[in-house]
Scaffold this active site. Structure first.
Site, PDB file in Angstrom:
ATOM      1  N   HIS A  58      35.894 -43.699 -27.516  1.00  0.00           N
ATOM      2  CA  HIS A  58      36.542 -44.304 -28.699  1.00  0.00           C
ATOM      3  C   HIS A  58      35.447 -45.034 -29.459  1.00  0.00           C
ATOM      4  CE1 HIS A  58      39.091 -46.489 -31.376  1.00  0.00           C
ATOM      5  NE2 HIS A  58      40.211 -46.131 -30.781  1.00  0.00           N
TER       6      HIS A  58
ATOM      7  N   LYS B 231      50.385 -48.204 -28.674  1.00  0.00           N
ATOM      8  CA  LYS B 231      50.173 -49.653 -28.844  1.00  0.00           C
ATOM      9  C   LYS B 231      50.099 -50.061 -30.320  1.00  0.00           C
ATOM     10  CE  LYS B 231      45.251 -50.073 -29.229  1.00  0.00           C
ATOM     11  NZ  LYS B 231      44.164 -49.434 -28.537  1.00  0.00           N
TER      12      LYS B 231
ATOM     13  N   GLU C 164      43.174 -39.574 -29.909  1.00  0.00           N
ATOM     14  CA  GLU C 164      44.134 -40.674 -29.731  1.00  0.00           C
ATOM     15  C   GLU C 164      44.260 -41.507 -30.998  1.00  0.00           C
ATOM     16  OE1 GLU C 164      42.198 -42.780 -26.603  1.00  0.00           O
ATOM     17  OE2 GLU C 164      42.562 -41.242 -25.104  1.00  0.00           O
TER      18      GLU C 164
END
Ligand code: PLP
Length: 379
Positions: free
Chosen positions: A194, A66, A264
């Site tokens: 995250h 993204k 990530e």
């Protein structure tokens, strides 16, 4: 006065910009010039990957698509054995079309549409995330064969973009979710978190890893084969090494035999990929009103375009001037520092790129401005 002296890598980028500018016709009425353009730096990506490999050698990166889905960027990453974090079906399809094996994809969105779950499973994506009870019901009904990471709440309160407000289960709730997943006979294989984009507090990693360990142990006690710890994204260019160090230490302290480690990272890889070039289309000199207000520059792109990360990050963009041979009378430019506010092209007064920046010289209509580190978005 400070002069801009490019490094060798920057010179390559600047030569590419000049080559692009040469392609425009000499007339100021060329519509092509109204479209901002990017120059991409492949070398920067290779350098970032080397930094990753040396600071976090045991953590396999899954690039967050993204942040920037440029096909060239994705291909380079795939070639360097970086895997992919996809947040939507469209991203999964793009990565699969490149010939990447579905085992290299994590569908890292905890709240997915039913169709997305079904199609991702049909395309043989194996790994996804969840953080709530209803998602477990959906997965049970649609794609029970998926392997699951439980996303726990984590938060660096100093992060530029907090993600904990939207996703992540508290440890107590995580326990309830694990029990439910057990009842539904789903395959929970690990934990993810995250800490927020643009994070800078190493303690956020320490706390997140501690919580992850609790949830890991609880999962094991219920009989799950807990194998994967996914430490998410949030890595920044300017503090990467110290944050990585804190993360490594926290993992070593909590886990005596470390699980399979993945991450990530998004903007860490993507930010430096693009340098953006926009043209100054209009200017307002604040004469006669008050001397305190900076003069205004209007560009051909703004917050509804490539500067959209400003909405979430409140970042201040500071451009540098690219001298164009076309400005008819360069001698008339005032070479003293000037204050400007910089605006996008829409009629929305929120569309302000920078409230106030100091440029090394006067900026004129038709000038090109160079914005670095425009490769990473958050959408
Ligand atoms: C946005 C996002 C990322 C990438 O975050 P960065 O701060 O750019 O590293 C990774 N994982 C998830 C689930 C995300 O939503």
């Amino acid at each position: 006065m400070k002069h801009y002296t490019p490094s060798i890598d920057e010179k390559v980028i600047d030569d590419a910009i000049q080559a692009r500018l040469q392609l425009f016709s000499k007339t100021p009425y060329d519509r092509e010039k109204d479209v901002p353009f990017f120059v991409a730096d492949m070398k920067k990506i290779v350098q970032q990957h080397q930094r990753w490999r040396s600071a976090l050698p045991n953590i396999h990166p899954f690039y967050a698509v993204k942040c920037n889905p440029d096909p060239k960027l994705l291909q380079l990453l795939a070639d360097m054995d970086v895997n992919f974090d996809c947040a939507s079906l469209a991203e999964i399809e793009q990565v699969l079309e490149m010939g990447v094996d579905p085992s290299r994809i994590i569908f890292a969105h905890p709240c997915k549409a039913r169709s997305a779950l079904l199609i991702a499973a049909q395309r043989e994506v194996q790994l996804t995330t969840f953080d709530n009870s209803d998602e477990l019901d959906k997965i049970h009904e649609i794609s029970p064969e998926l392997e699951l990471l439980l996303r726990i709440y984590a938060q660096d309160h100093t992060a530029k973009v907090a993600l904990g407000e939207k996703f992540g289960a508290l440890v107590e709730i995580a326990r309830t979710l694990l029990k439910k997943a057990r009842r539904l006979k789903l395959k929970v294989v690990g934990v993810c978190f995250h800490i927020g984009s643009g994070a800078s507090n190493p303690n956020a990693f320490v706390t997140a890893v501690q919580h992850a360990k609790c949830v890991f142990d609880y999962g094991k006690s219920l009989g799950f084969d807990m194998q994967i710890l996914d430490v998410g994204g949030g890595f920044e260019d300017n503090n990467f090494e110290p944050m990585a160090h804190a993360l490594r230490k926290a993992i070593a302290r909590e886990f005596t035999s470390p699980p399979k480690l993945i991450a990530e990272p998004g903007r860490f890889y993507a930010s430096g990929f693009y340098t953006m070039v926009c043209q100054v289309v209009a200017r307002r000199i604040q004469k006669g009103i008050t001397t305190k207000l900076p003069d205004m520059l209007y560009l051909n792109d703004g917050l509804y375009g490539s500067f959209s990360m400003k909405w979430s990050e409140g970042k201040t963009f500071v451009p540098t001037l690219i001298q164009s041979s076309e400005i008819s009378a360069p001698a008339r430019r005032d070479w003293k520092p000037h204050r400007y506010s910089i605006w996008g092209p829409t009629c929305d007064s929120m569309d302000c790129i920078s409230k106030e920046v100091v440029m090394d010289q006067e900026i004129m209509i038709g000038d090109w401005l160079r914005f670095r580190d425009m490769g990473g978005k958050l959408t």
